[in-house]
Design an enzyme around this catalytic site. Sequence first.
Site, mmCIF file in Angstrom:
data_model
loop_
_atom_site.group_PDB
_atom_site.id
_atom_site.type_symbol
_atom_site.label_atom_id
_atom_site.label_comp_id
_atom_site.label_asym_id
_atom_site.label_seq_id
_atom_site.Cartn_x
_atom_site.Cartn_y
_atom_site.Cartn_z
ATOM 1 N N HIS C 94 -0.544 3.287 -0.877
ATOM 2 C CA HIS C 94 -1.673 3.015 0.044
ATOM 3 C C HIS C 94 -2.041 1.560 -0.118
ATOM 4 O O HIS C 94 -2.086 0.987 -1.043
ATOM 5 C CB HIS C 94 -2.828 3.932 -0.298
ATOM 6 N N HIS C 96 -4.166 -1.887 2.547
ATOM 7 C CA HIS C 96 -5.120 -2.145 3.671
ATOM 8 C C HIS C 96 -4.275 -3.427 4.243
ATOM 9 O O HIS C 96 -4.883 -4.465 4.539
ATOM 10 C CB HIS C 96 -6.238 -2.477 3.504
ATOM 11 N N ASP C 119 15.345 0.757 11.832
ATOM 12 C CA ASP C 119 16.365 0.878 10.682
ATOM 13 C C ASP C 119 15.466 1.751 9.595
ATOM 14 O O ASP C 119 16.202 2.071 8.418
ATOM 15 C CB ASP C 119 16.445 -0.775 10.010
ATOM 16 N N HIS C 168 -8.469 3.686 9.074
ATOM 17 C CA HIS C 168 -8.474 3.382 7.698
ATOM 18 C C HIS C 168 -7.160 2.517 7.444
ATOM 19 O O HIS C 168 -7.669 1.133 7.271
ATOM 20 C CB HIS C 168 -8.287 4.500 6.979
ATOM 21 N N TYR C 226 25.478 0.452 5.677
ATOM 22 C CA TYR C 226 24.954 -0.536 5.520
ATOM 23 C C TYR C 226 24.891 -0.612 4.032
ATOM 24 O O TYR C 226 24.571 0.389 3.238
ATOM 25 C CB TYR C 226 23.442 -0.377 6.089
#
Lengths: 231, 231, 231, 231
Positions: C94, C96, C119, C168, C226
């Site tokens: 998580h 910001h 991708d 958020h 790839y």
Amino acid sequence: MLKELKRKVWQANLELKKQGLVIHTWGNASGIDREKQLIVIKPSGVEYDELQPEDMVVLDLDGNQVEGKLRPSSDTPTHLVLYKMFPSIGGVVHTHSTCATAWAQAQRPIPPFGTTHADYFYGDVPCTRPLKAEEIEGQYEAETGHVIVETFQGKEPLYVPGVLVANHGPFTWGKDAAEAVYHAVVLEEVAKMAMYSCGLQGSLAPIDRVLLDKHFMRKHGKNAYYGQSKK
Amino acid sequence: MLKELKRKVWQANLELKKQGLVIHTWGNASGIDREKQLIVIKPSGVEYDELQPEDMVVLDLDGNQVEGKLRPSSDTPTHLVLYKMFPSIGGVVHTHSTCATAWAQAQRPIPPFGTTHADYFYGDVPCTRPLKAEEIEGQYEAETGHVIVETFQGKEPLYVPGVLVANHGPFTWGKDAAEAVYHAVVLEEVAKMAMYSCGLQGSLAPIDRVLLDKHFMRKHGKNAYYGQSKK
Amino acid sequence: MLKELKRKVWQANLELKKQGLVIHTWGNASGIDREKQLIVIKPSGVEYDELQPEDMVVLDLDGNQVEGKLRPSSDTPTHLVLYKMFPSIGGVVHTHSTCATAWAQAQRPIPPFGTTHADYFYGDVPCTRPLKAEEIEGQYEAETGHVIVETFQGKEPLYVPGVLVANHGPFTWGKDAAEAVYHAVVLEEVAKMAMYSCGLQGSLAPIDRVLLDKHFMRKHGKNAYYGQSKK
Amino acid sequence: MLKELKRKVWQANLELKKQGLVIHTWGNASGIDREKQLIVIKPSGVEYDELQPEDMVVLDLDGNQVEGKLRPSSDTPTHLVLYKMFPSIGGVVHTHSTCATAWAQAQRPIPPFGTTHADYFYGDVPCTRPLKAEEIEGQYEAETGHVIVETFQGKEPLYVPGVLVANHGPFTWGKDAAEAVYHAVVLEEVAKMAMYSCGLQGSLAPIDRVLLDKHFMRKHGKNAYYGQSKK
């Protein structure tokens, strides 16, 4: 005199540069010893990499220079007004950080668009009214302090620890100089995010009161549960 | 010859790179010795990290190369015109810094939207008219100098120490090469802030004259009280 | 206990800072040992440069702290919900980060505007609905997890390894903590590119399904070709 | 084999990262030995800081791997088409640099808005048409090369050393790998400036042909007078 406070204020000033909030000498941090009623502030126009802790200037709350050979920051009268009128604060920072200044120039308060904002600012980061001609031509820097105080009438300054001075730039504060710097970093980031969000969604509304409450109180209320130091 | 000036001009050129104003070799700084009527300028197209103080080129005001093995910056004729027509300046800088160039490409002067601008530029940072076809095909770099001079007709260049050349980019100046670099840094930041402010508030008006006066004179007038060196 | 996992989660947290995704302590990474049914997560509000591998907190999937003296990240209940409801993931992050948060604040999903997006994200990066008042006032962090799960109903989370929580900011995930960080970096860059593209072309449509398929499958399908590790 | 070319191509790849054009492994640079008809390219999906000169892969123009244990970049077929169809080029670079990719996603060519652009690109940086479904599902990477070649029909590629592939990102080239990187840096900066200029002035026209001619020829024509190496 105030050796420890000088070191902390000196460090806070260096941190402003390190965090990318300040170009040239465009910023200043100060701290107060509430018991002795003395403030410590950066000298005016000195390059950050030449600055030493002992260069910090000590003044009383009437602005009389008590110690230090250098002239204090030209913004000192603004700091003094804030210390006198906001008894809960212990440090003040002024910068011209890019995005916060862009909002100040646009004369727009920054609405709480998300939890990043709500974690630190309990509502809009307000923008002052522009100073009047007589205020600018009079005790300009002190009047800058007064218009900030006017903007916060009836509000606890530690609940919204920053302001945009119209046509000028941000001031932030905190319980000490380090926290004022911390809030200056937050304000610049919040200003950038809000600017980008407005670009993506022109008519964006602020977040609901309940989310604002939740996030601010998670970090600041008596039931705060963020971090390690609170119980 | 001019060993000290060469070192200062060399340092000014390196500072342009360090401050992030220059990509590749897109910038140049020069300085003048007004007594000897000689200018010192960066050589053309040399990478900044290979540049040595002794690589700096010395020319007289007619553009005759007096010293130096390398060819001077291709923008040298612009610098020469500015030194000849603006007797108060001692250093000139040209960059393609991102935001100042964006305004130059948009052919818009930068209005004073805040005190950051007013601290250094006493009014709009003007944008020249576009050069005419015959000017471009003729003595292009000298004509670039002439259109700058035309833009400043009747104005003291140290009061607005920079300009946007339409479709091209910024030139700045100062009392020496270091101050010209200083102003190039300010101009880029002011250009960025102004661009962001316009995004936040489409019909933004410049600040009032009285605030412009206050801030510019706080740093520059005979009653200046910013910094340590002025009395 | 879980020494290797602690080191990896610690490293993932440091990487968030190094990649510029995190200011102050605004981010957290965790990892799970699926066999032992234990998760390792960053402690709450500790500065990144003070963080040590042994500071990482160990919890079971019910949120009981099994090891560690420090309080776990306040976002731990969100991580727990994701580990319980998304059995294919091994790490959660998580942040910001600026542009992803700007989209979250604007409450807009990020459409696939190009192959950079395709991708890694097999379709929109969705934005959750805003939480309801009772969810915010209740088990807020767990409810944040539930609204993410609701948003992914019927979708394989590893096909779109990230989400924007309305008002958020972003959560990302992957097969381990390092991959969750990797996806956090991608999401921020994709968010920035998409924001810029919208500025250049107001009514931009997402790319065609066939291009989305081609790029996502080039890196992720059973015929992926790839990189070096796949056959 | 091709030891010197491998070292140069390796260095060009590292430079992409150093210049901030590449996140993770999102970019590749290659170079050709025209005499031996062999190209050297980065291996696929290897982190830049693990990359060694001897990891570079050698292929002939039909795509047969002549040397190297690692699989070549998945974009190799695009490079091969460019080398075959543009006989004047010696190096190719592909990135997903932020602003150039934003234009590619917006499917807009970048008009020459100023001299920064005109110094390197003699006209628009074109944007290809989007690939058709059958091209995407067929030899996708080779078709990416073909649509670039189609876009340059009747044009000398060294006069506009770069292109935006619609919905994807930029390719640049030059006389060798180092110059292709140089142009990738220029293209990203030009893309950023042009984006900002469009924000400041919505209906901006490209610069006049005469200014475009002047600047491009100042650096590239037979009468070029920029830099030290030309006579």
